[in-house]
Motif scaffolding. Structure first.
Motif, PDB file in Angstrom:
ATOM      1  N   ASP A 212       0.863  -1.174   0.000  1.00 37.06           N
ATOM      2  CA  ASP A 212       0.000   0.000   0.000  1.00 37.06           C
ATOM      3  C   ASP A 212       0.904   1.229   0.000  1.00 37.06           C
ATOM      4  OD1 ASP A 212      -1.802   2.013   0.376  1.00 37.06           O
ATOM      5  OD2 ASP A 212      -2.345   1.463   2.419  1.00 37.06           O
ATOM      6  N   VAL A 214       0.257   4.363  -0.254  1.00 33.42           N
ATOM      7  CA  VAL A 214      -0.184   5.497   0.558  1.00 33.42           C
ATOM      8  C   VAL A 214       0.410   5.380   1.963  1.00 33.42           C
ATOM      9  CG1 VAL A 214      -2.170   6.640   1.610  1.00 33.42           C
ATOM     10  CG2 VAL A 214      -2.283   5.904  -0.773  1.00 33.42           C
ATOM     11  N   ARG A 218       3.375   7.766   3.666  1.00 36.68           N
ATOM     12  CA  ARG A 218       3.162   8.417   4.964  1.00 36.68           C
ATOM     13  C   ARG A 218       4.296   8.092   5.931  1.00 36.68           C
ATOM     14  NH1 ARG A 218      -3.283   7.165   5.172  1.00 36.68           N
ATOM     15  NH2 ARG A 218      -4.010   9.189   4.388  1.00 36.68           N
ATOM     16  N   ALA A 237       1.431  16.121   0.974  1.00 37.00           N
ATOM     17  CA  ALA A 237       1.100  14.828   0.373  1.00 37.00           C
ATOM     18  C   ALA A 237      -0.310  14.882  -0.205  1.00 37.00           C
ATOM     19  CB  ALA A 237       1.202  13.716   1.402  1.00 37.00           C
ATOM     20  N   ARG A 238      -0.476  14.291  -1.392  1.00 42.38           N
ATOM     21  CA  ARG A 238      -1.788  14.224  -2.031  1.00 42.38           C
ATOM     22  C   ARG A 238      -2.062  12.767  -2.400  1.00 42.38           C
ATOM     23  NH1 ARG A 238      -3.091  19.400  -2.574  1.00 42.38           N
ATOM     24  NH2 ARG A 238      -1.449  20.956  -2.967  1.00 42.38           N
ATOM     25  N   PHE A 239      -3.135  12.225  -1.817  1.00 42.11           N
ATOM     26  CA  PHE A 239      -3.474  10.815  -2.012  1.00 42.11           C
ATOM     27  C   PHE A 239      -4.853  10.677  -2.646  1.00 42.11           C
ATOM     28  CE2 PHE A 239      -0.917  10.545   2.091  1.00 42.11           C
ATOM     29  CZ  PHE A 239       0.257  10.251   1.429  1.00 42.11           C
ATOM     30  N   ARG A 243      -7.569   3.616  -3.140  1.00 40.66           N
ATOM     31  CA  ARG A 243      -6.208   3.175  -3.445  1.00 40.66           C
ATOM     32  C   ARG A 243      -6.149   1.652  -3.543  1.00 40.66           C
ATOM     33  NH1 ARG A 243      -5.754   4.656   2.286  1.00 40.66           N
ATOM     34  NH2 ARG A 243      -4.739   2.993   3.497  1.00 40.66           N
ATOM     35  N   ALA A 277       2.705  13.125  -4.628  1.00 40.96           N
ATOM     36  CA  ALA A 277       1.333  12.777  -4.976  1.00 40.96           C
ATOM     37  C   ALA A 277       1.280  11.367  -5.545  1.00 40.96           C
ATOM     38  CB  ALA A 277       0.775  13.774  -5.993  1.00 40.96           C
ATOM     39  N   ILE A 278       0.204  10.663  -5.231  1.00 43.16           N
ATOM     40  CA  ILE A 278      -0.019   9.309  -5.738  1.00 43.16           C
ATOM     41  C   ILE A 278      -1.285   9.303  -6.588  1.00 43.16           C
ATOM     42  CG2 ILE A 278      -0.722   6.974  -5.080  1.00 43.16           C
ATOM     43  CD1 ILE A 278       1.132   7.089  -2.754  1.00 43.16           C
ATOM     44  N   GLU A 279      -1.194   8.659  -7.751  1.00 41.33           N
ATOM     45  CA  GLU A 279      -2.349   8.481  -8.626  1.00 41.33           C
ATOM     46  C   GLU A 279      -2.348   7.051  -9.139  1.00 41.33           C
ATOM     47  OE1 GLU A 279      -1.954  11.270 -11.772  1.00 41.33           O
ATOM     48  OE2 GLU A 279      -2.066  13.057 -10.495  1.00 41.33           O
ATOM     49  N   VAL A 288       3.679   7.862  -9.017  1.00 44.46           N
ATOM     50  CA  VAL A 288       4.107   8.688  -7.891  1.00 44.46           C
ATOM     51  C   VAL A 288       4.881   9.879  -8.441  1.00 44.46           C
ATOM     52  CG1 VAL A 288       5.438   8.789  -5.747  1.00 44.46           C
ATOM     53  CG2 VAL A 288       4.276   6.672  -6.384  1.00 44.46           C
TER      54      VAL A 288
END
Length: 365
Positions: A212, A214, A218, A237-239, A243, A277-279, A288
């Motif tokens: 994971d 995210v 973190r 941070a942008r999540f 996810r 950021a995660i997409e 990422v």
């Protein structure tokens, strides 16, 4: 150990073998013969020669094709090739050079010329072997030193953690936390060096598990809070709302994130922002992005900075080893992913890594 140079003679005419054997008789070489290109490749796979005397004109699989095949395989490409040919046109010579031949000799073969050219190519091979042995010794010594760094670093981190449990005032606690975080960063750098060494030695084994990212990001960000505070840099941070887990080696991916964040903080000015950021793509692939407010990366060095010991732009007062981004590229490509960099508007850089979705489980949060 047999120090007698081994020469592989490739020619579809058996009479030519006898000629070469007579001409090189007094040289004391270990001569091995192959009557076709395919037979030559089988012999090369069995035991590498020190030099190859390769006839250009052979049926089915000619000398030019054999030469190209040898040069396209890393385990063979360093072996010198002397092309033996009856061709004398400049076009044919150019074709042989493009195929990878080191030298040429024309038929009928002159004894003095043949011996001189073979000796020259054997010197090239000997120099290559000596350099390879030297580099191997240096690599083994470097790996041993890096490996030995781990114990004292572990002691520093453990001692700092123990010290943090004792009564300390605010300033002392701040410095102990800084010692601990710096020690962890050094440990990460040492482990990265060892992983890169394993990759170059073809000994890296990825231990896949559902990760994971995210949660991983973190955790990584928490380790950089002290450093960010010291530089007065804000971490953002942008999540995504939904996810997934991505099959990956969590330890190695954590070090990739460490390197990217450390790089962003290193080049960002005081009072700026570093954003991660995660997409997820339509197919579930992970993306990422790590963005900073630094000087950015010039277009002409965007590939160069991912090579070992290469530095895109020298920055005064900034420690640059040229290993962090090289490790990231090596690690991500080992996962069949990719990493790239582009400039951020109005200034800064954005590093983007993409990992394929090997297996995923839906998660919300």
């Amino acid at each position: 150990m047999n120090d007698t140079p081994k020469l592989l003679v490739v020619d579809d005419e058996p009479d030519n073998f006898e000629v070469v054997e007579i001409l090189l008789f007094r040289e004391g070489y270990d001569l091995v013969f192959a009557q076709s290109g395919r037979e030559a490749l089988q012999e090369i796979e069995r035991q590498l020669p020190d030099t190859i005397l390769l006839d250009a004109m052979m049926p089915e699989f000619d000398g030019f094709e054999v030469c190209r095949y040898i040069r396209s395989h890393s385990q063979y490409q360093h072996v010198p090739i002397l092309m033996v040919t009856a061709l004398d046109s400049k076009l044919d010579l150019a074709k042989g050079i493009e195929a990878g031949a080191n030298d040429f000799i024309s038929k009928p073969v002159n004894a003095v010329e043949l011996r001189a050219r073979v000796r020259s190519l054997l010197r090239v091979k000997q120099q290559y072997d000596q350099l390879k042995a030297l580099l191997k010794t240096r690599e083994e010594l470097s790996n041993a030193l890096v490996h030995d760094f781990r114990n004292p670093l572990s002691s520093i981190v453990m001692s700092a953690d123990m010290l943090a449990t004792t009564p300390l005032d605010t300033k002392q606690r701040k410095y102990v936390k800084y010692i601990s975080s710096s020690g962890l960063r050094l440990q990460s750098m040492v482990d990265s060096l060892l992983i890169v060494a394993k990759v170059y030695a073809n000994k890296l084994q990825l231990h896949y598990q559902p990760v994971d990212f995210v949660s991983l990001v973190r955790t990584t960000l928490s380790e950089f809070e002290t450093l960010a505070e010291r530089k007065q840099i804000q971490l953002v941070a942008r999540f995504p709302d939904v996810r997934h887990t991505i099959d990956a080696d969590e330890t190695i991916c954590r070090r990739v994130l460490d390197n990217l964040l450390a790089n962003a903080l290193k080049f960002s000015p005081k009072g700026s922002t570093v954003e991660i950021a995660i997409e997820y793509g339509d197919e579930g692939d992970l993306c990422v992005r790590v963005a900073d407010d630094g000087p950015g990366v010039k277009p002409e060095v965007r590939q160069q900075i991912f090579e070992p010991f290469e530095i895109g732009q020298i920055m005064q007062g900034v420690s640059q080893t040229g290993l962090g981004l090289a490790f990231c590229k090596t690690a991500i490509e080992a996962h069949s992913g990719s990493i790239s960099v582009e400039n951020r508007t109005p200034h800064g850089a954005i590093f983007t890594l993409i990992l394929p979705r090997k297996r995923c489980d839906g998660m919300t949060g």
